[in-house]
Design an enzyme around this catalytic site. Structure first.
Site, PDB file in Angstrom:
ATOM      1  N   ASP A  94     -27.384  15.159 -12.008  1.00 14.86           N
ATOM      2  CA  ASP A  94     -28.314  16.263 -12.215  1.00 14.86           C
ATOM      3  C   ASP A  94     -29.416  16.318 -11.165  1.00 14.86           C
ATOM      4  OD1 ASP A  94     -29.106  13.798 -13.226  1.00 14.86           O
ATOM      5  OD2 ASP A  94     -30.615  14.678 -14.527  1.00 14.86           O
ATOM      6  N   ASP A 132     -20.923  15.877 -12.096  1.00 11.56           N
ATOM      7  CA  ASP A 132     -22.027  15.904 -11.140  1.00 11.56           C
ATOM      8  C   ASP A 132     -23.226  15.145 -11.679  1.00 11.56           C
ATOM      9  OD1 ASP A 132     -23.231  16.443  -8.753  1.00 11.56           O
ATOM     10  OD2 ASP A 132     -23.408  18.603  -9.058  1.00 11.56           O
ATOM     11  N   ARG A 156     -31.534  13.937  -7.943  1.00 13.98           N
ATOM     12  CA  ARG A 156     -31.599  12.707  -7.152  1.00 13.98           C
ATOM     13  C   ARG A 156     -32.871  12.709  -6.319  1.00 13.98           C
ATOM     14  NH1 ARG A 156     -26.076  13.175  -4.793  1.00 13.98           N
ATOM     15  NH2 ARG A 156     -24.662  12.609  -6.465  1.00 13.98           N
ATOM     16  N   TYR A 208     -15.650   7.969  -5.238  1.00 13.84           N
ATOM     17  CA  TYR A 208     -16.450   7.686  -4.041  1.00 13.84           C
ATOM     18  C   TYR A 208     -17.609   6.753  -4.381  1.00 13.84           C
ATOM     19  CZ  TYR A 208     -19.721   8.757  -0.188  1.00 13.84           C
ATOM     20  OH  TYR A 208     -20.601   8.690   0.866  1.00 13.84           O
ATOM     21  N   ALA A 209     -18.369   7.110  -5.407  1.00 13.84           N
ATOM     22  CA  ALA A 209     -19.555   6.329  -5.761  1.00 13.84           C
ATOM     23  C   ALA A 209     -19.173   4.901  -6.156  1.00 13.84           C
ATOM     24  CB  ALA A 209     -20.305   7.017  -6.904  1.00 13.84           C
ATOM     25  N   ARG A 215     -19.477  19.856   2.490  1.00 15.32           N
ATOM     26  CA  ARG A 215     -20.597  19.608   1.595  1.00 15.32           C
ATOM     27  C   ARG A 215     -21.484  20.834   1.504  1.00 15.32           C
ATOM     28  NH1 ARG A 215     -21.655  13.817   4.261  1.00 15.32           N
ATOM     29  NH2 ARG A 215     -20.802  15.003   5.993  1.00 15.32           N
ATOM     30  N   VAL A 216     -22.446  20.774   0.587  1.00 20.99           N
ATOM     31  CA  VAL A 216     -23.100  22.012   0.138  1.00 20.99           C
ATOM     32  C   VAL A 216     -23.733  22.803   1.276  1.00 20.99           C
ATOM     33  CG1 VAL A 216     -25.287  20.851  -0.532  1.00 20.99           C
ATOM     34  CG2 VAL A 216     -24.663  23.029  -1.563  1.00 20.99           C
ATOM     35  N   LEU A 217     -24.438  22.158   2.187  1.00 20.62           N
ATOM     36  CA  LEU A 217     -25.152  22.926   3.189  1.00 20.62           C
ATOM     37  C   LEU A 217     -24.197  23.583   4.183  1.00 20.62           C
ATOM     38  CD1 LEU A 217     -28.643  22.395   3.692  1.00 20.62           C
ATOM     39  CD2 LEU A 217     -27.505  22.905   5.827  1.00 20.62           C
TER      40      LEU A 217
END
Length: 391
Positions: free
Chosen positions: A340, A338, A342, A186-187, A236-238
Site C-alpha cells: 500500500d 501490491d 512505502r 521477487y521480494a 515499471r510505473v514511470l
C-alpha cells in the site's frame, strides 16, 4: 592540475585511493549512471560486466581516449560464465546490480525472477566471501512487502502513525502476501539473498553493504515497449506512464492508483552510492534505504502530475480522458498483489553518510519526461505507423 583521486577525501578527511570495481549489471539504468559518475569525477577503474552495453556504449565502444584503462566492458552472463570469479578477484570491490526487477515479470515469469535474484547471485556472494572482496549488493524496497498499517481497517486512527508505515532497515518486518500471489517471488528472492549476504558477514567476515532503492527514476530508466524493449512488455510505473503519454493513450491506473510511493532522482541516488564506495568504514555491515520521503504521492497523483508536466514538455494538449482505471488482474494477470505505502526512514544513511536527496518530484519528472520525449517520440511514432500499416 591535480588528479580526481588526489582531490578526493572520504567523510573523515582521509584521501581516497583509486579502487578497481567489478560492476555487475553495469549496462542497466543504475549502472550506466554510476559508470558516468565514476568516470567523470573519480580515478576509480571499472570492470563493466553485463550482457548488453547499449546504455554505456558511449563509454566503452570504444572507451574515449581520456578514459583508456579506466573502464572495460566484459560481455558475460553471470549464470554460467567461469570468467566471473577472475573479474571479482581482479577488483577491490564488487557491485551487484544484476536482477529481473519488472513487476509484470514477477507474476508471469516467477521462476526466472527467483533464479535471477537469488540463484544467479549466489556465486557473486560466494566469490566475494572466498576471496575477501568487499561487496555492495543492490536489493530493493520490495523486501519490506506490506506495511503493518495495511492490515488495519481503512479508517483506523493508527494508520496515520508513522511506526505503522515508515520502513526502517533494522526494525521493520518483511510481510509478504500468500504463496498464490506470485508477485512476491521477487521480494522473497531478494530478501533471501540479503539474509545470505548478512550471514556471510556474520560467519565468514564478508565486508558488505546492502542498498534498498526506493523508486529511482530519471533518464534511461526501464524501457519503452517495441522501441528499446519487448513489444509486449510492461515496464515499471514511470516508464509505463511515459509510454502511454508518448503514444497519446490514457494512463492505466491499477486498482484505482491508490498505492503510495516515493520517488528519488537517479543523480541524487548515485551520489549516495559513491559515498558508500568511498567510505567503507562507515558503510560496511549496513543496509541503507535510498529514497526521498519528501516525494511521496499516490500513483493516481503521479499520473496527474506526469500528464501536466508532459503537456508542458511536449506542447501537446492532454487527452480529454487522460486516465482510466483497470484491475490488477486485467493489467498483470491473476496472482498479483501490491503493497500500500512505502516511505523510507532515512536515519541510518543520514547518520552514517550524511546523505539527503535534493530534487523535488516535479523537477525530476520534468527532467525525465524531457529526456523521454526527446529520445523516444519519433521512434514511437514510427513504430505506431508501422503497426497500423501492417494491420
Amino acid at each position: 592540475m591535480s588528479s580526481p583521486a588526489a582531490a578526493r577525501l572520504d567523510l573523515d578527511g582521509n584521501p581516497v585511493a583509486p579502487f578497481t570495481i567489478c560492476m555487475i549489471g553495469a549496462g542497466g539504468f543504475i549502472g550506466s549512471h554510476l559508470c558516468e559518475k565514476l568516470m567523470a569525477e573519480t580515478a576509480h577503474v571499472v570492470l563493466a560486466v553485463d550482457v548488453y552495453c547499449d546504455k554505456i556504449r558511449h563509454l566503452v565502444d570504444p572507451a574515449p581516449p581520456h578514459l583508456a584503462g579506466r573502464i572495460s566492458f566484459h560481455r558475460l552472463n553471470i549464470k554460467n560464465d567461469s570468467r566471473l570469479e577472475g573479474l571479482i578477484k581482479m577488483a577491490d570491490l564488487t557491485i551487484n546490480l544484476a536482477a529481473i526487477c519488472t513487476p509484470a515479470d514477477y507474476n508471469t515469469r516467477p521462476l526466472d525472477t527467483i533464479y535471477s535474484n537469488f540463484i544467479d547471485a549466489l556465486p557473486v556472494v560466494k566469490y566475494c566471501s572466498e576471496n575477501n572482496k568487499r561487496l555492495i549488493h543492490f536489493s530493493t524496497c520490495e523486501v519490506y512487502g506490506k506495511t503493518i498499517g495495511s492490515f488495519l481497517p481503512k479508517d483506523h486512527p493508527l494508520r496515520k502513525e508513522p511506526e505503522f508505515y515508515v520502513l526502517k532497515e533494522d526494525e521493520s518486518p518483511c510481510i509478504f502476501g500468500p504463496i498464490v500471489k506470485q508477485r512476491w517471488s521477487y521480494a522473497c528472492a531478494k530478501q533471501l539473498i540479503e539474509r545470505l549476504v548478512f550471514a556471510e558477514g556474520a560467519e565468514n567476515g564478508l565486508e558488505f553493504t546492502i542498498v534498498r532503492p526506493f523508486n529511482w527514476i530519471g533518464p534511461r530508466m526501464d524501457f519503452i515497449p517495441g522501441v528499446d524493449g519487448p513489444s509486449e512488455g510492461v515496464p515499471r510505473v514511470l516508464a509505463c506512464f511515459s509510454n502511454n503519454l508518448l503514444r497519446r493513450e490514457p494512463l492505466k491506473l491499477v486498482d484505482g492508483g491508490q498505492s503510495q510511493r516515493t520517488f528519488v532522482y537517479i543523480k541524487d541516488a548515485i551520489e549516495a552510492v559513491v559515498l558508500m564506495i568511498e567510505n567503507p568504514a562507515r558503510a560496511n555491515g549496513h543496509i541503507f534505504n535510498v529514497g526521498n520521503p519528501n516525494n511521496e504521492v499516490t500513483v493516481r497523483e503521479l499520473a496527474q502530475m506526469m500528464t501536466e508536466v508532459y503537456a508542458n514538455v511536449s506542447g501537446e494538449a492532454p487527452l480529454d480522458e487522460p486516465m482510466i482505471d483497470v484491475s490488477s488482474s486485467q493489467f498483470y494477470g491473476e496472482g498479483y498483489d501490491d503493497s500500500d505505502k512505502r516511505i523510507p526512514d532515512m536515519t541510518i544513511i543520514n547518520k552514517q553518510l550524511g546523505w539527503n536527496p535534493k530534487t523535488p518530484l516535479k523537477d525530476l519528472l520534468e527532467t525525465t519526461l524531457t529526456y523521454q520525449h526527446k529520445t523516444y517520440k519519433e521512434a514511437v511514432k514510427r513504430q505506431m505507423s508501422q503497426a497500423s500499416a501492417s494491420s
